[in-house]
Design a protein around this motif. Structure first.
Motif, PDB file in Angstrom:
ATOM      1  N   GLU A 342      35.219  45.706  26.244  1.00  0.00           N
ATOM      2  CA  GLU A 342      35.610  45.599  27.646  1.00  0.00           C
ATOM      3  C   GLU A 342      35.830  44.171  28.125  1.00  0.00           C
ATOM      4  N   ALA A 343      35.399  43.189  27.349  1.00  0.00           N
ATOM      5  CA  ALA A 343      35.402  41.799  27.820  1.00  0.00           C
ATOM      6  C   ALA A 343      36.791  41.320  28.226  1.00  0.00           C
ATOM      7  N   VAL A 344      37.806  41.641  27.422  1.00  0.00           N
ATOM      8  CA  VAL A 344      39.163  41.170  27.707  1.00  0.00           C
ATOM      9  C   VAL A 344      39.690  41.813  28.994  1.00  0.00           C
ATOM     10  N   ALA A 345      39.471  43.111  29.146  1.00  0.00           N
ATOM     11  CA  ALA A 345      39.925  43.785  30.361  1.00  0.00           C
ATOM     12  C   ALA A 345      39.206  43.234  31.586  1.00  0.00           C
ATOM     13  N   MET A 346      37.922  42.927  31.456  1.00  0.00           N
ATOM     14  CA  MET A 346      37.158  42.355  32.563  1.00  0.00           C
ATOM     15  C   MET A 346      37.748  41.002  32.969  1.00  0.00           C
ATOM     16  N   GLY A 347      38.130  40.198  31.970  1.00  0.00           N
ATOM     17  CA  GLY A 347      38.748  38.904  32.268  1.00  0.00           C
ATOM     18  C   GLY A 347      40.107  39.050  32.923  1.00  0.00           C
ATOM     19  N   ALA A 348      40.845  40.082  32.529  1.00  0.00           N
ATOM     20  CA  ALA A 348      42.146  40.333  33.176  1.00  0.00           C
ATOM     21  C   ALA A 348      41.949  40.654  34.654  1.00  0.00           C
ATOM     22  N   ALA A 349      40.855  41.363  34.975  1.00  0.00           N
ATOM     23  CA  ALA A 349      40.553  41.657  36.378  1.00  0.00           C
ATOM     24  C   ALA A 349      40.236  40.373  37.139  1.00  0.00           C
ATOM     25  N   VAL A 350      39.533  39.449  36.489  1.00  0.00           N
ATOM     26  CA  VAL A 350      39.231  38.160  37.121  1.00  0.00           C
ATOM     27  C   VAL A 350      40.526  37.395  37.398  1.00  0.00           C
ATOM     28  N   GLN A 351      41.451  37.410  36.415  1.00  0.00           N
ATOM     29  CA  GLN A 351      42.726  36.722  36.613  1.00  0.00           C
ATOM     30  C   GLN A 351      43.528  37.373  37.737  1.00  0.00           C
ATOM     31  N   ALA A 352      43.482  38.687  37.825  1.00  0.00           N
ATOM     32  CA  ALA A 352      44.165  39.373  38.926  1.00  0.00           C
ATOM     33  C   ALA A 352      43.557  38.964  40.264  1.00  0.00           C
ATOM     34  N   ALA A 353      42.227  38.812  40.299  1.00  0.00           N
ATOM     35  CA  ALA A 353      41.566  38.384  41.529  1.00  0.00           C
ATOM     36  C   ALA A 353      41.937  36.952  41.885  1.00  0.00           C
ATOM     37  N   LEU A 354      42.068  36.102  40.868  1.00  0.00           N
ATOM     38  CA  LEU A 354      42.528  34.736  41.118  1.00  0.00           C
ATOM     39  C   LEU A 354      43.923  34.745  41.721  1.00  0.00           C
ATOM     40  N   LYS A 355      44.754  35.665  41.228  1.00  0.00           N
ATOM     41  CA  LYS A 355      46.127  35.765  41.723  1.00  0.00           C
ATOM     42  C   LYS A 355      46.155  36.154  43.199  1.00  0.00           C
ATOM     43  N   THR A 356      45.237  37.036  43.602  1.00  0.00           N
ATOM     44  CA  THR A 356      45.236  37.500  44.990  1.00  0.00           C
ATOM     45  C   THR A 356      44.406  36.611  45.902  1.00  0.00           C
ATOM     46  N   GLY A 357      43.745  35.590  45.341  1.00  0.00           N
ATOM     47  CA  GLY A 357      42.942  34.684  46.150  1.00  0.00           C
ATOM     48  C   GLY A 357      41.617  35.270  46.575  1.00  0.00           C
ATOM     49  N   ASP A 358      41.042  36.150  45.767  1.00  0.00           N
ATOM     50  CA  ASP A 358      39.758  36.771  46.075  1.00  0.00           C
ATOM     51  C   ASP A 358      38.685  35.696  46.236  1.00  0.00           C
ATOM     52  N   ALA A 359      37.926  35.786  47.321  1.00  0.00           N
ATOM     53  CA  ALA A 359      36.906  34.771  47.618  1.00  0.00           C
ATOM     54  C   ALA A 359      35.826  34.703  46.547  1.00  0.00           C
ATOM     55  N   ALA A 360      35.618  35.806  45.819  1.00  0.00           N
ATOM     56  CA  ALA A 360      34.559  35.844  44.807  1.00  0.00           C
ATOM     57  C   ALA A 360      34.829  34.910  43.638  1.00  0.00           C
ATOM     58  N   VAL A 361      36.088  34.530  43.477  1.00  0.00           N
ATOM     59  CA  VAL A 361      36.434  33.669  42.326  1.00  0.00           C
ATOM     60  C   VAL A 361      37.153  32.396  42.775  1.00  0.00           C
ATOM     61  N   GLU A 362      37.042  32.066  44.029  1.00  0.00           N
ATOM     62  CA  GLU A 362      37.832  30.957  44.558  1.00  0.00           C
ATOM     63  C   GLU A 362      37.437  29.605  43.948  1.00  0.00           C
ATOM     64  N   ASP A 363      36.212  29.509  43.395  1.00  0.00           N
ATOM     65  CA  ASP A 363      35.792  28.233  42.819  1.00  0.00           C
ATOM     66  C   ASP A 363      36.055  28.147  41.323  1.00  0.00           C
ATOM     67  N   MET A 364      36.770  29.153  40.778  1.00  0.00           N
ATOM     68  CA  MET A 364      37.057  29.148  39.345  1.00  0.00           C
ATOM     69  C   MET A 364      38.456  28.614  39.071  1.00  0.00           C
ATOM     70  N   VAL A 365      38.567  27.835  38.001  1.00  0.00           N
ATOM     71  CA  VAL A 365      39.856  27.292  37.559  1.00  0.00           C
ATOM     72  C   VAL A 365      39.922  27.463  36.043  1.00  0.00           C
ATOM     73  N   VAL A 366      41.077  27.852  35.536  1.00  0.00           N
ATOM     74  CA  VAL A 366      41.236  27.981  34.093  1.00  0.00           C
ATOM     75  C   VAL A 366      42.507  27.271  33.658  1.00  0.00           C
ATOM     76  N   THR A 367      42.418  26.516  32.586  1.00  0.00           N
ATOM     77  CA  THR A 367      43.604  25.898  31.985  1.00  0.00           C
ATOM     78  C   THR A 367      43.800  26.484  30.604  1.00  0.00           C
ATOM     79  N   ASP A 368      45.052  26.570  30.167  1.00  0.00           N
ATOM     80  CA  ASP A 368      45.344  27.142  28.854  1.00  0.00           C
ATOM     81  C   ASP A 368      46.250  26.205  28.078  1.00  0.00           C
ATOM     82  N   VAL A 369      46.435  26.525  26.787  1.00  0.00           N
ATOM     83  CA  VAL A 369      47.257  25.670  25.927  1.00  0.00           C
ATOM     84  C   VAL A 369      48.296  26.506  25.193  1.00  0.00           C
ATOM     85  N   ALA A 370      49.342  25.836  24.730  1.00  0.00           N
ATOM     86  CA  ALA A 370      50.375  26.495  23.931  1.00  0.00           C
ATOM     87  C   ALA A 370      49.811  26.778  22.538  1.00  0.00           C
TER      88      ALA A 370
END
Length: 574
Positions: A342-370
């Motif tokens: 379930e871990a990957v799906a749970m993280g996808a939900a977090v990313q969706a919340a980041l997309k919508t500006g959910d206050a629960a994750v407003e202090d989270m930032v993620v950077t990725d690489v090629a």
């Protein structure tokens, strides 16, 4: 809530859909009340399409009518034959995505039109585009494509945001293996490197064990198992079951009754397997995991002793051999702080919340690489000889994304008025050893001497891992953009619409009848494996359940279905 954006883990073996509730990622149940939906599609004799659990159960009884592991073929032009029709990997994936969409709508009580979908970090441009196409066919606006280990890191980081640590995520799913090195500092998750193998996963462990069993049967009984596809399908199913049991037990029994050999002939076979034996069988598969792990550490300029935690993600990491390999390489016990499936799906939900500006994750930032180096084919003049097919990188793997990089190239011939721009991804020095993404014939260069006319080639790589290529004729200031139309599996908007229309014309099993179809399919699949009194008991339960279906009394159907499911589970545990 008018509509929702969800996170989807579109897996090789199982898929999940999730959302963030009260700051906590939650995996949503399907029509069976289960969290994992098998990534499987099957077509019945009357043309009805089954998706998920009933389709997976039919893989042993109707292997030529059932598609599994089609995620591995995303980004190709392969057509998968299901008997009554052929489908592309995108179409099959869209059926799974459509099922998850309907499950989410039923669970949330609102329309679901947007999604964040995860892909293996080592998926290239073609596979990512194909995933977006599959989402579009399913009626989803794919807001973001996110790497699976990055999603797992988001789920992990949600609970560890106040810590400072460096971790490695080992994500071994049904069909892919990803390694990601990351650092968490005050809610900022920085991906430092990614490596992997897009064709290495639990399916390969199943296949290796199945081939071992087949070799034993052929050696002891001189049986021909290649004439009837049902024989190999049943052996693969038995191998997968043995793999799962050996994650808990030191030994297990594999019994195969009445394997079809063609021409009406059958054979039966039984053997005991121990962990030690299967570890030897799996040794070549396990060895393939070392390369990506070492490459990820090297790209991050780290040694194993500088890693604070090793996180196991993906259902296949339940195998003791995988945990043992991780412990050997890092000198520490790996952790499972989140449910592996379930871990990957749970993280996808977090990313969706980041997309919508959910206050629960407003202090989270993620950077990725090629995950890949990308470049073009070039040539050079050495005396009187021209060497072609040289790989010229433009955007190196490990570059923090989104990113834009440009390199200037020059004509190699006098009065050269056009240049063929061929785009590749990979790490080899010669283009022929890398993956070709597409090509573009850039025309209209002014005449001039060799080396006089320059062309700037710019690669822009976005957060979805999608590549855009701009080519500018320097002397004219004229820019053209590469539109990759001939790539395998790439669909145009018109083709996506046609595929959606074709999917809409398919006959689907009603969602509310799915529990009945699944119970029948699972019982039928087990029936062929049994013999003696157990088989008689299951056959009787199947007959009673089918009679209840004919009677159409909902209460009686539910009672008989529960009894049948209970008997199936009991017989499976023996």
């Amino acid at each position: 809530m008018k509509n929702a954006i969800v996170g989807i883990d579109l897996g090789t073996t199982f898929s999940l859909v999730s959302t963030l509730r009260d700051g906590v990622p939650v995996v949503l149940p399907n029509a069976l009340g289960e969290l994992l939906t098998p990534s499987a599609v099957s077509i019945t004799d009357d043309g009805t399409v089954l998706i998920g659990a009933p389709a997976r159960a039919r893989a042993t009884t109707h292997p030529t009518r059932t598609a599994l592991a089609f995620k591995r073929d995303m980004g190709t032009d392969k057509q998968i034959d299901l008997g009554l029709r052929k489908m592309s990997p995108q179409e099959l994936s869209s059926l799974v995505l459509g099922t998850l969409k309907r499950d989410a709508e039923a669970a949330l009580g609102c329309a679901v039109e947007e999604a964040v979908i995860t892909v293996p970090a080592y998926f290239g441009d073609l596979q990512r585009q194909a995933t977006k196409d599959a989402g579009a066919i399913a009626g989803l606006k794919v807001e973001r494509i996110i790497n699976e280990p990055t999603a797992a890191a988001l789920a992990y980081g949600l609970h560890e945001r106040n810590r400072e640590l460096r971790a490695v995520v080992l994500d071994l799913g049904g069909g892919t293996f990803d390694v990601t090195v990351l650092e968490i500092i005050e809610g900022v998750i920085e991906i430092q490197s990614t490596a992997g193998d897009a064709r290495l996963g639990g399916e390969d462990f199943d296949a290796a064990l199945a081939e071992h069993v087949i070799a034993r049967i052929k050696g002891e009984q001189r049986a021909d198992l290649d004439r009837d596809p049902r024989a190999r399908a049943r052996i693969k199913e038995a191998a997968e079951g043995a793999k799962k049991r050996l994650s808990e037990a030191e030994s297990t029994r594999v019994a195969l009754v009445d394997l079809p050999l063609g021409g009406g002939r059958t054979t039966s076979f039984e053997l005991w397997l121990t962990r030690e034996q299967v570890d030897d069988v799996w040794a070549p598969v396990l060895e393939r995991m070392r390369g990506p792990i070492q490459r990820a550490l090297r790209d991050a300029s780290l040694t194993p002793d500088r890693i604070d935690e090793v996180l196991l993600v993906g259902g296949s990491t339940r195998m003791p051999a995988v945990a043992r390999l991780a412990a050997q390489m890092f000198g520490r016990l790996p952790l499972r702080k989140l449910p592996p499936d379930e871990a990957v799906a749970m993280g996808a939900a977090v990313q969706a919340a980041l997309k919508t500006g959910d206050a629960a994750v407003e202090d989270m930032v993620v950077t990725d690489v090629a995950p890949f180096t990308m470049g073009i084919s070039s040539s050079t003049q050495l005396g009187t000889q021209r060497v072609t097919g040289i790989y010229s990188p433009i955007l190196e793997r490990g570059t923090v994304i989104p990113a834009s990089r440009v390199e200037r190239f020059y004509t190699v011939g006098d009065d050269q008025q056009q240049i063929l721009i061929e785009v590749y991804q990979g790490e080899h020095s010669l283009c022929r050893d890398n993956v070709k993404l597409g090509e573009y014939q850039l025309k209209g260069l002014p005449r001039g001497s060799a080396g006089e006319q320059g062309v700037d080639v710019r690669f822009t790589y976005d957060m979805n891992g999608i590549l855009e290529v701009d080519m500018t004729i320097v002397s004219l200031g004229k820019t053209e953009t590469l539109v990759i139309e001939k790539s395998p599996g790439r669909l145009s908007p018109a083709q996506i619409k046609a595929a959606r229309d074709a999917m809409a014309r398919l006959k689907f099993h009603p969602r509310d009848a799915l529990p009945n179809a699944t119970a029948l399919a699972r019982a039928d699949a087990l029936f062929v494996e049994l013999s003696g009194p157990d088989r008689e008991a299951l056959g009787a339960a199947l007959a009673v359940f089918r009679a209840a279906l004919e009677g159409q009394d909902d209460r009686e159907i539910e009672t008989r279905r529960d009894r049948l499911n209970g008997l199936v589970e009991s017989l499976r545990r023996r």
